[in-house]
Scaffold this motif. Structure first.
Motif, PDB file in Angstrom:
ATOM      1  N   THR A   1       0.385   4.107 -12.959  1.00  8.48           N
ATOM      2  CA  THR A   1       0.936   5.008 -11.949  1.00  8.48           C
ATOM      3  C   THR A   1       0.490   4.604 -10.550  1.00  8.48           C
ATOM      4  O   THR A   1       1.304   4.519  -9.627  1.00  8.48           O
ATOM      5  CB  THR A   1       0.509   6.465 -12.246  1.00  8.48           C
ATOM      6  N   ASP A   2      -0.795   4.332 -10.396  1.00  6.47           N
ATOM      7  CA  ASP A   2      -1.315   3.963  -9.086  1.00  6.47           C
ATOM      8  C   ASP A   2      -0.751   2.620  -8.617  1.00  6.47           C
ATOM      9  O   ASP A   2      -0.433   2.448  -7.443  1.00  6.47           O
ATOM     10  CB  ASP A   2      -2.838   3.915  -9.102  1.00  6.47           C
ATOM     11  N   PHE A   3      -0.631   1.670  -9.537  1.00  3.31           N
ATOM     12  CA  PHE A   3      -0.085   0.371  -9.154  1.00  3.31           C
ATOM     13  C   PHE A   3       1.372   0.513  -8.724  1.00  3.31           C
ATOM     14  O   PHE A   3       1.791  -0.065  -7.720  1.00  3.31           O
ATOM     15  CB  PHE A   3      -0.231  -0.651 -10.281  1.00  3.31           C
ATOM     16  N   LYS A   4       2.135   1.296  -9.457  1.00  2.00           N
ATOM     17  CA  LYS A   4       3.540   1.523  -9.095  1.00  2.00           C
ATOM     18  C   LYS A   4       3.638   2.197  -7.723  1.00  2.00           C
ATOM     19  O   LYS A   4       4.533   1.896  -6.937  1.00  2.00           O
ATOM     20  CB  LYS A   4       4.249   2.363 -10.159  1.00  2.00           C
ATOM     21  N   LYS A   5       2.705   3.102  -7.417  1.00  2.00           N
ATOM     22  CA  LYS A   5       2.685   3.742  -6.093  1.00  2.00           C
ATOM     23  C   LYS A   5       2.367   2.724  -5.003  1.00  2.00           C
ATOM     24  O   LYS A   5       2.968   2.763  -3.923  1.00  2.00           O
ATOM     25  CB  LYS A   5       1.660   4.873  -6.051  1.00  2.00           C
ATOM     26  N   LEU A   6       1.425   1.834  -5.269  1.00  2.00           N
ATOM     27  CA  LEU A   6       1.102   0.793  -4.292  1.00  2.00           C
ATOM     28  C   LEU A   6       2.339  -0.042  -3.976  1.00  2.00           C
ATOM     29  O   LEU A   6       2.621  -0.335  -2.809  1.00  2.00           O
ATOM     30  CB  LEU A   6      -0.008  -0.115  -4.818  1.00  2.00           C
ATOM     31  N   ILE A   7       3.062  -0.431  -5.001  1.00  2.00           N
ATOM     32  CA  ILE A   7       4.275  -1.226  -4.804  1.00  2.00           C
ATOM     33  C   ILE A   7       5.310  -0.429  -4.013  1.00  2.00           C
ATOM     34  O   ILE A   7       5.876  -0.918  -3.041  1.00  2.00           O
ATOM     35  CB  ILE A   7       4.870  -1.686  -6.152  1.00  2.00           C
TER      36      ILE A   7
ATOM     37  N   ASP B   1       5.520  -2.565   2.118  1.00  2.00           N
ATOM     38  CA  ASP B   1       6.689  -3.246   2.680  1.00  2.00           C
ATOM     39  C   ASP B   1       6.763  -4.704   2.208  1.00  2.00           C
ATOM     40  O   ASP B   1       7.616  -5.460   2.653  1.00  2.00           O
ATOM     41  CB  ASP B   1       6.656  -3.189   4.208  1.00  2.00           C
ATOM     42  N   LYS B   2       5.874  -5.087   1.305  1.00  2.00           N
ATOM     43  CA  LYS B   2       5.836  -6.460   0.799  1.00  2.00           C
ATOM     44  C   LYS B   2       6.877  -6.664  -0.293  1.00  2.00           C
ATOM     45  O   LYS B   2       7.125  -5.779  -1.115  1.00  2.00           O
ATOM     46  CB  LYS B   2       4.452  -6.804   0.237  1.00  2.00           C
ATOM     47  N   LYS B   3       7.471  -7.848  -0.324  1.00  2.00           N
ATOM     48  CA  LYS B   3       8.477  -8.173  -1.338  1.00  2.00           C
ATOM     49  C   LYS B   3       7.852  -8.480  -2.698  1.00  2.00           C
ATOM     50  O   LYS B   3       8.421  -8.170  -3.740  1.00  2.00           O
ATOM     51  CB  LYS B   3       9.304  -9.368  -0.871  1.00  2.00           C
ATOM     52  N   TYR B   4       6.652  -9.099  -2.669  1.00  2.00           N
ATOM     53  CA  TYR B   4       5.990  -9.507  -3.901  1.00  2.00           C
ATOM     54  C   TYR B   4       4.589  -8.906  -3.984  1.00  2.00           C
ATOM     55  O   TYR B   4       3.928  -8.685  -2.971  1.00  2.00           O
ATOM     56  CB  TYR B   4       5.871 -11.035  -3.969  1.00  2.00           C
ATOM     57  N   HIS B   5       4.139  -8.715  -5.231  1.00  2.00           N
ATOM     58  CA  HIS B   5       2.826  -8.123  -5.491  1.00  2.00           C
ATOM     59  C   HIS B   5       2.141  -8.944  -6.578  1.00  2.00           C
ATOM     60  O   HIS B   5       2.646  -9.052  -7.691  1.00  2.00           O
ATOM     61  CB  HIS B   5       2.987  -6.655  -5.920  1.00  2.00           C
ATOM     62  N   LEU B   6       0.980  -9.515  -6.227  1.00  2.00           N
ATOM     63  CA  LEU B   6       0.276 -10.447  -7.098  1.00  2.00           C
ATOM     64  C   LEU B   6      -1.063  -9.867  -7.547  1.00  2.00           C
ATOM     65  O   LEU B   6      -1.934  -9.598  -6.717  1.00  2.00           O
ATOM     66  CB  LEU B   6       0.031 -11.762  -6.345  1.00  2.00           C
ATOM     67  N   ILE B   7      -1.195  -9.675  -8.851  1.00  2.00           N
ATOM     68  CA  ILE B   7      -2.487  -9.320  -9.439  1.00  2.00           C
ATOM     69  C   ILE B   7      -3.092 -10.611  -9.962  1.00  2.00           C
ATOM     70  O   ILE B   7      -2.429 -11.380 -10.669  1.00  2.00           O
ATOM     71  CB  ILE B   7      -2.313  -8.326 -10.613  1.00  2.00           C
TER      72      ILE B   7
ATOM     73  N   ASN C   1      -2.583 -16.452   1.602  1.00  2.00           N
ATOM     74  CA  ASN C   1      -2.742 -16.560   3.054  1.00  2.00           C
ATOM     75  C   ASN C   1      -1.510 -17.111   3.760  1.00  2.00           C
ATOM     76  O   ASN C   1      -1.311 -16.856   4.947  1.00  2.00           O
ATOM     77  CB  ASN C   1      -3.970 -17.403   3.396  1.00  2.00           C
ATOM     78  N   GLU C   2      -0.674 -17.862   3.049  1.00  2.00           N
ATOM     79  CA  GLU C   2       0.534 -18.451   3.636  1.00  2.00           C
ATOM     80  C   GLU C   2       1.700 -17.474   3.708  1.00  2.00           C
ATOM     81  O   GLU C   2       2.612 -17.680   4.496  1.00  2.00           O
ATOM     82  CB  GLU C   2       0.987 -19.664   2.808  1.00  2.00           C
ATOM     83  N   ARG C   3       1.675 -16.447   2.896  1.00  2.00           N
ATOM     84  CA  ARG C   3       2.868 -15.596   2.751  1.00  2.00           C
ATOM     85  C   ARG C   3       2.633 -14.199   3.314  1.00  2.00           C
ATOM     86  O   ARG C   3       1.739 -13.496   2.882  1.00  2.00           O
ATOM     87  CB  ARG C   3       3.267 -15.509   1.288  1.00  2.00           C
ATOM     88  N   ASP C   4       3.515 -13.816   4.220  1.00  2.00           N
ATOM     89  CA  ASP C   4       3.460 -12.464   4.780  1.00  2.00           C
ATOM     90  C   ASP C   4       4.141 -11.439   3.881  1.00  2.00           C
ATOM     91  O   ASP C   4       3.982 -10.244   4.084  1.00  2.00           O
ATOM     92  CB  ASP C   4       4.139 -12.437   6.157  1.00  2.00           C
ATOM     93  N   ASP C   5       4.896 -11.920   2.907  1.00  2.00           N
ATOM     94  CA  ASP C   5       5.652 -11.008   2.038  1.00  2.00           C
ATOM     95  C   ASP C   5       4.965 -10.770   0.693  1.00  2.00           C
ATOM     96  O   ASP C   5       5.576 -10.276  -0.250  1.00  2.00           O
ATOM     97  CB  ASP C   5       7.058 -11.554   1.805  1.00  2.00           C
ATOM     98  N   LEU C   6       3.671 -11.095   0.619  1.00  2.00           N
ATOM     99  CA  LEU C   6       2.944 -11.028  -0.646  1.00  2.00           C
ATOM    100  C   LEU C   6       1.716 -10.126  -0.517  1.00  2.00           C
ATOM    101  O   LEU C   6       0.851 -10.373   0.320  1.00  2.00           O
ATOM    102  CB  LEU C   6       2.504 -12.444  -1.050  1.00  2.00           C
ATOM    103  N   ALA C   7       1.663  -9.088  -1.335  1.00  2.00           N
ATOM    104  CA  ALA C   7       0.474  -8.228  -1.422  1.00  2.00           C
ATOM    105  C   ALA C   7      -0.409  -8.782  -2.527  1.00  2.00           C
ATOM    106  O   ALA C   7       0.077  -9.204  -3.579  1.00  2.00           O
ATOM    107  CB  ALA C   7       0.875  -6.793  -1.728  1.00  2.00           C
ATOM    108  N   PHE C   8      -1.718  -8.777  -2.284  1.00  2.00           N
ATOM    109  CA  PHE C   8      -2.674  -9.382  -3.208  1.00  2.00           C
ATOM    110  C   PHE C   8      -3.620  -8.326  -3.757  1.00  2.00           C
ATOM    111  O   PHE C   8      -4.186  -7.539  -2.998  1.00  2.00           O
ATOM    112  CB  PHE C   8      -3.460 -10.469  -2.474  1.00  2.00           C
ATOM    113  N   TYR C   9      -3.783  -8.335  -5.083  1.00  2.00           N
ATOM    114  CA  TYR C   9      -4.645  -7.387  -5.782  1.00  2.00           C
ATOM    115  C   TYR C   9      -5.644  -8.156  -6.653  1.00  2.00           C
ATOM    116  O   TYR C   9      -5.378  -8.385  -7.834  1.00  2.00           O
ATOM    117  CB  TYR C   9      -3.815  -6.439  -6.652  1.00  2.00           C
TER     118      TYR C   9
END
Length: 172
Positions: A31-37, A41-47, A69-77
């Protein structure tokens, strides 16, 4: 050791954090991960599951961090798999900060998911990627902003194989 629970930056009503020596570990469940996504505003989410003591993690982490670090569209977990009141938590966070200059949030599977950190981690991966049965460390789970799983790597793959797959998934 005191474990404090609080809301993740006011965004998640159920996310919890442990605080020790000014480091925060945010506990994740589905649930929390789905809320984070959903709230990102990021297109991708990487665990990425890692440990400073894990050889495959040490091989892949520099390449993972380069991509992050190269991608502005990537959230990192970054996901650690340790007992929350152990020194290993502090060592993993210090590793990320010192080796890679990482100052973002660090995550752990919610302990309520299993009887120990490894079981909680396995349950978390199984919930997010039900078809994926390889729960070892140095695991990459990549999600699209719509919540769809795009990639799930295994500890059996080489660092090079993982990075090729990750770059391919990020190019779609």
């Amino acid at each position: 050791m005191i474990i404090l629970a609080f809301v993740l930056l006011g965004l998640l009503s159920n996310a919890q954090s442990t605080s020790e020596k000014s480091l925060d570990i945010y506990l994740l469940n589905r649930t929390d991960f789905k809320k984070l996504i959903a709230q990102s505003d990021k297109k991708y989410h990487l665990i990425y599951s890692f440990g400073y003591w894990c050889k495959p993690c040490l091989e892949s982490m520099p390449k993972v961090m380069d991509i992050v670090n190269e991608r502005d569209d990537l959230a990192f977990y970054p996901l650690i798999v340790e007992k929350l009141d152990s020194d290993e938590v502090t060592k993993n966070v210090a590793f990320l900060k010192q080796k890679y200059g990482y100052i973002g949030n660090v995550y752990s599977a919610d302990p309520a998911l299993g009887k120990n950190p490894r079981y909680a981690y396995h349950a978390f991966v199984e919930i997010l990627a039900p078809e994926h049965k390889e729960y070892g460390m140095s695991l990459i789970l990549l999600f699209h902003q719509n919540g769809n799983l795009l990639l799930a790597t295994t500890y059996n793959q080489t660092s090079g194989e993982k990075m090729e797959l990750l770059k391919l998934a990020l190019s779609k």
